[in-house]
Design a protein around this motif. Structure first.
Motif, PDB file in Angstrom:
ATOM      1  N   PRO A 190      33.058  82.030  18.611  1.00 33.22           N
ATOM      2  CA  PRO A 190      32.272  82.674  19.504  1.00 33.22           C
ATOM      3  C   PRO A 190      33.021  83.822  19.819  1.00 33.22           C
ATOM      4  CG  PRO A 190      32.944  80.484  20.048  1.00 33.22           C
ATOM      5  CD  PRO A 190      33.683  80.853  18.814  1.00 33.22           C
TER       6      PRO A 190
ATOM      7  N   SER B  34      40.242  93.523  33.116  1.00 34.45           N
ATOM      8  CA  SER B  34      39.162  94.194  32.090  1.00 34.45           C
ATOM      9  C   SER B  34      37.735  93.875  32.516  1.00 34.45           C
ATOM     10  CB  SER B  34      39.538  93.346  30.916  1.00 34.45           C
ATOM     11  OG  SER B  34      39.301  91.986  31.187  1.00 34.45           O
TER      12      SER B  34
ATOM     13  N   SER C  55      41.728  85.573  35.022  1.00 33.10           N
ATOM     14  CA  SER C  55      41.967  85.612  36.388  1.00 33.10           C
ATOM     15  C   SER C  55      42.562  87.108  36.504  1.00 33.10           C
ATOM     16  CB  SER C  55      42.797  84.558  36.905  1.00 33.10           C
ATOM     17  OG  SER C  55      44.115  84.592  36.431  1.00 33.10           O
TER      18      SER C  55
ATOM     19  N   THR D 163      37.646  91.476  24.171  1.00 30.11           N
ATOM     20  CA  THR D 163      39.159  92.011  24.921  1.00 30.11           C
ATOM     21  C   THR D 163      40.173  91.163  25.127  1.00 30.11           C
ATOM     22  OG1 THR D 163      38.126  91.407  27.295  1.00 30.11           O
ATOM     23  CG2 THR D 163      37.169  93.488  26.210  1.00 30.11           C
TER      24      THR D 163
HETATM   25  C1  LIG Z   1      42.882  96.473  29.400  1.00 29.81           C
HETATM   26  C2  LIG Z   1      42.906  94.618  29.546  1.00 29.81           C
HETATM   27  C3  LIG Z   1      43.336  94.216  30.682  1.00 29.81           C
HETATM   28  C4  LIG Z   1      42.916  92.840  30.618  1.00 29.81           C
HETATM   29  N1  LIG Z   1      43.232  92.004  31.982  1.00 29.81           N
HETATM   30  C5  LIG Z   1      43.162  91.024  32.070  1.00 29.81           C
HETATM   31  C6  LIG Z   1      43.498  90.267  33.232  1.00 29.81           C
HETATM   32  O1  LIG Z   1      43.796  90.853  34.434  1.00 29.81           O
HETATM   33  N2  LIG Z   1      43.171  88.946  33.456  1.00 29.81           N
HETATM   34  C7  LIG Z   1      43.093  88.021  32.276  1.00 29.81           C
HETATM   35  O2  LIG Z   1      42.965  86.921  32.442  1.00 29.81           O
HETATM   36  N3  LIG Z   1      42.545  88.819  31.077  1.00 29.81           N
HETATM   37  C8  LIG Z   1      42.920  90.269  30.803  1.00 29.81           C
HETATM   38  N4  LIG Z   1      42.423  90.627  29.508  1.00 29.81           N
HETATM   39  C9  LIG Z   1      42.068  89.695  28.720  1.00 29.81           C
HETATM   40  C10 LIG Z   1      40.560  89.451  28.321  1.00 29.81           C
HETATM   41  O3  LIG Z   1      39.901  90.855  28.872  1.00 29.81           O
HETATM   42  C11 LIG Z   1      40.106  88.388  29.304  1.00 29.81           C
HETATM   43  O4  LIG Z   1      40.539  87.134  28.555  1.00 29.81           O
HETATM   44  C12 LIG Z   1      38.747  88.049  29.173  1.00 29.81           C
HETATM   45  O5  LIG Z   1      38.097  87.191  29.877  1.00 29.81           O
HETATM   46  C13 LIG Z   1      37.915  87.973  27.907  1.00 29.81           C
HETATM   47  O6  LIG Z   1      36.286  87.999  27.682  1.00 29.81           O
HETATM   48  P1  LIG Z   1      35.742  88.398  26.629  1.00 29.81           P
HETATM   49  O7  LIG Z   1      34.306  88.824  26.671  1.00 29.81           O
HETATM   50  O8  LIG Z   1      36.304  90.116  26.026  1.00 29.81           O
HETATM   51  O9  LIG Z   1      36.003  87.335  25.462  1.00 29.81           O
HETATM   52  P2  LIG Z   1      36.237  87.610  23.915  1.00 29.81           P
HETATM   53  O10 LIG Z   1      37.599  88.311  23.773  1.00 29.81           O
HETATM   54  O11 LIG Z   1      35.222  88.081  23.217  1.00 29.81           O
HETATM   55  O12 LIG Z   1      36.644  85.988  23.575  1.00 29.81           O
HETATM   56  C14 LIG Z   1      37.963  85.591  24.061  1.00 29.81           C
HETATM   57  C15 LIG Z   1      37.714  83.844  23.725  1.00 29.81           C
HETATM   58  O13 LIG Z   1      36.654  83.364  24.390  1.00 29.81           O
HETATM   59  C16 LIG Z   1      35.880  82.897  23.253  1.00 29.81           C
HETATM   60  N5  LIG Z   1      34.602  82.871  23.956  1.00 29.81           N
HETATM   61  C17 LIG Z   1      33.826  84.075  24.207  1.00 29.81           C
HETATM   62  N6  LIG Z   1      32.702  83.642  24.551  1.00 29.81           N
HETATM   63  C18 LIG Z   1      32.185  82.341  24.578  1.00 29.81           C
HETATM   64  C19 LIG Z   1      31.569  81.391  24.828  1.00 29.81           C
HETATM   65  N7  LIG Z   1      30.339  82.190  25.477  1.00 29.81           N
HETATM   66  N8  LIG Z   1      31.637  80.151  24.667  1.00 29.81           N
HETATM   67  C20 LIG Z   1      32.716  79.768  24.053  1.00 29.81           C
HETATM   68  N9  LIG Z   1      33.929  80.624  23.796  1.00 29.81           N
HETATM   69  C21 LIG Z   1      33.833  81.752  23.936  1.00 29.81           C
HETATM   70  C22 LIG Z   1      36.175  83.386  22.263  1.00 29.81           C
HETATM   71  O14 LIG Z   1      36.054  82.656  20.883  1.00 29.81           O
HETATM   72  C23 LIG Z   1      37.654  83.779  22.046  1.00 29.81           C
HETATM   73  O15 LIG Z   1      38.423  82.676  21.811  1.00 29.81           O
HETATM   74  C24 LIG Z   1      42.748  91.918  29.549  1.00 29.81           C
HETATM   75  C25 LIG Z   1      42.217  92.759  28.515  1.00 29.81           C
HETATM   76  C26 LIG Z   1      42.309  94.087  28.343  1.00 29.81           C
HETATM   77  C27 LIG Z   1      41.866  94.680  26.995  1.00 29.81           C
END
Ligand SMILES: Cc1cc2nc3c(=O)[nH]c(=O)nc-3n(C[C@H](O)[C@H](O)[C@H](O)COP(=O)(O)OP(=O)(O)OC[C@H]3O[C@@H](n4cnc5c(N)ncnc54)[C@H](O)[C@@H]3O)c2cc1C
Length: 478
Positions: A69, A134, A149, A74
């Motif tokens: 998934p 993000s 978080s 990010t």
């Molecule tokens: C500049 C930057 C700053 C960031 N700051 C933070 C921060 O302050 N705090 C923080 O916690 N994180 C941070 N992150 C990390 C990231 O953005 C978070 O973890 C975010 O929640 C990931 O969301 P996404 O939609 O990009 O998930 P993805 O990267 O697409 O997926 C992350 C994980 O979730 C799973 N997944 C995605 N969607 C589903 C679904 N519907 N069902 C089951 N599994 C799923 C994927 O398989 C993967 O394992 C940051 C990243 C960047 C690039």
């Protein structure tokens, strides 16, 4: 292409040809997240409803191919990188805000809704959902899967704290509902909490019921500068002990300050460390009194300067600068990249000063730049490694330094990740931290996912080192 033509035809019949991506150009962009790993999927599918997701997962069980998934991609530790190829399920098209019900203190969303989009819709009701730095891109599905978080977690909680209910397509393809629309629940095993932080290894989240958090009316903040990072760290735990729960309390070390100033022109004081502190509430007088108490603590810890503001515009500017930390660090030195190693850890709040000083000692000992920053108010620290990722020696040095950093974190009673999760990159340290639970975790995974199709090789399942499937052109023998 490893998947049989028959499988691709069946996927196309589920989602339609236009939402089943098979060309290399379309698949290549799904080979990465924000971390260090890379692997190209065989196919990318973009379902628009739960039934399509369930059919894809059932097909995966029939033909035993991996399903990964993905939200916005990010995450920072290779979470959605398809190590065994297979099918990436891109959930960004499931982006409906299905319901906002302030009377019940809930909203119901599809997993592809972007955090900032939801908060824009909630603002007129004076509510929000606390999100990561993000939040402009991260989806609610990704936030649930990572238990994301951010800067407001100390006062307002992490994603796990606001998840009330989930609809999940289990690894078998069956659709399950857990939790409820009520803000309280004690109905047996709390599966809705188990899926939070499961990083896509236990199922695909297709609907999320969230508890709304009220927005405060007044905010006031200050930038406190310190000549020594230890004093900034001490200030953090002294503020908590008052007791005051700031809505934000961010630590930035000298290198981070320089990077943010260079990239954004914010003009932060270039000292050993600063704290960005914000308090909020619905009574302006009370907010001012709280900030005055914060000021006293900063002074007691020898703050060399303090810059106050109640101007929401200035406060937003400061937080925007902080949110741009990762790209700012990348732009700091032309010859180096910001590499996502030791990117996230959490220590008991009182141990923040010791942790940052000891990280600095590791950085000096290995002669590698490892700038520290983070949501220090809840003990959550971030470091990054500035290095040349095409140089194998840099990887070997970084490997040793990162191990030492996590040894310190565990010795201080902390955890190897406060918010970013495990993915692949943190697996060695996660196994160290959770050694007594790995067998139980594997048993849970086997029970829910007997064919091991759901985001395989992540979290407890990866048993090799993290210098693997790298996105950089480098061979590293260890
Ligand atoms: C500049 C930057 C700053 C960031 N700051 C933070 C921060 O302050 N705090 C923080 O916690 N994180 C941070 N992150 C990390 C990231 O953005 C978070 O973890 C975010 O929640 C990931 O969301 P996404 O939609 O990009 O998930 P993805 O990267 O697409 O997926 C992350 C994980 O979730 C799973 N997944 C995605 N969607 C589903 C679904 N519907 N069902 C089951 N599994 C799923 C994927 O398989 C993967 O394992 C940051 C990243 C960047 C690039």
């Amino acid at each position: 292409m490893a998947l049989k033509k028959e499988v691709i035809a069946r996927l196309q019949s589920i989602v339609g040809e236009d939402r089943c991506k098979t060309s290399i150009a379309e698949r290549y962009v799904y080979a990465f997240d924000g971390g260090i790993h890379r692997e190209v999927p065989d196919v990318v599918v973009q379902p628009i409803n739960t039934q399509e997701v369930a059919q894809i997962v059932k097909l995966a069980n029939e033909f035993k191919f991996p399903v990964v998934p993905r939200g916005a991609g990010t995450a920072l530790c290779g979470h959605s990188v398809p190590i065994d190829h297979g099918v990436v399920v891109d959930l960004q098209r499931m982006k409906k805000i299905k319901e906002i019900c302030v009377e019940d203190l809930i909203c119901v969303v599809e997993p592809g809704v972007v955090c900032d989009h939801l908060n824009a819709a909630l603002k007129k009701y004076k509510f929000f959902i606390p999100g990561p730095a993000s939040s402009e891109a991260a989806t609610l599905g990704g936030m649930v899967a990572c238990n994301a978080s951010g800067d407001k977690a100390l006062k307002y909680g992490a994603t796990r704290d606001v998840v009330l209910g989930l609809e999940v397509v289990l690894p078998t393809g069956d659709i399950a509902r857990c939790g409820a629309r009520s803000v309280k629940g004690a109905s047996g095993y709390q599966f809705e909490k188990l899926f939070v932080g499961s990083e896509g290894t236990l199922g695909i989240v297709t609907e999320i019921t969230l508890k709304l958090v009220p927005l405060a009316t007044y905010r006031a903040g200050c930038v406190a500068a310190f000549a020594h990072i230890r004093e900034a760290g001490q200030t953090v735990s002294d503020i908590i002990a008052v007791p005051i729960l700031p809505s934000n309390m961010e630590l930035m070390s000298g290198t981070c300050i320089k990077a943010v100033n260079k990239a954004t022109g914010l003009g932060l004081p270039e000292v050993d460390a600063i704290l960005l502190i914000e308090v909020d509430g619905n009574n302006l007088q009370a907010v001012r009194e709280e900030l005055a108490k914060v000021t006293e603590v900063c002074k007691k810890n020898n703050a060399v300067s303090m810059d106050f503001s109640e101007d929401p515009k200035r406060l937003e500017e400061l937080w925007k600068g902080r949110k741009q930390m990762i790209p700012s660090l990348s732009a700091l030195r032309e010859e180096y990249a910001t590499v996502m190693l030791a990117d996230d850890m959490s220590v008991p709040i009182s141990k923040v000063p010791e942790a940052v000083v000891r990280f600095q000692e590791v950085s000096d000992r290995y002669d590698i730049e490892i700038p520290a920053y983070g949501h220090a108010g809840d003990g959550n620290l971030h470091t990054k490694v500035l290095m040349d990722p095409t140089n194998p020696d840099h990887w070997r040095q970084a490997d040793k330094a990162v191990q030492e950093i996590y040894d310190i974190v565990l010795e201080l009673g902390g955890t190897v990740t406060g918010e970013h999760g495990i993915g692949i990159t943190k697996t060695p340290y996660f196994r160290q931290e959770r050694a007594s639970l790995i067998a139980a975790m594997k048993a849970v995974k086997r029970a829910l996912d007997p064919n091991n199709i759901m985001n395989p090789h992540k979290i407890q399942e990866w048993e090799n080192g993290f210098i693997t499937h790298l996105r950089y052109p480098v061979e590293v023998s260890q």
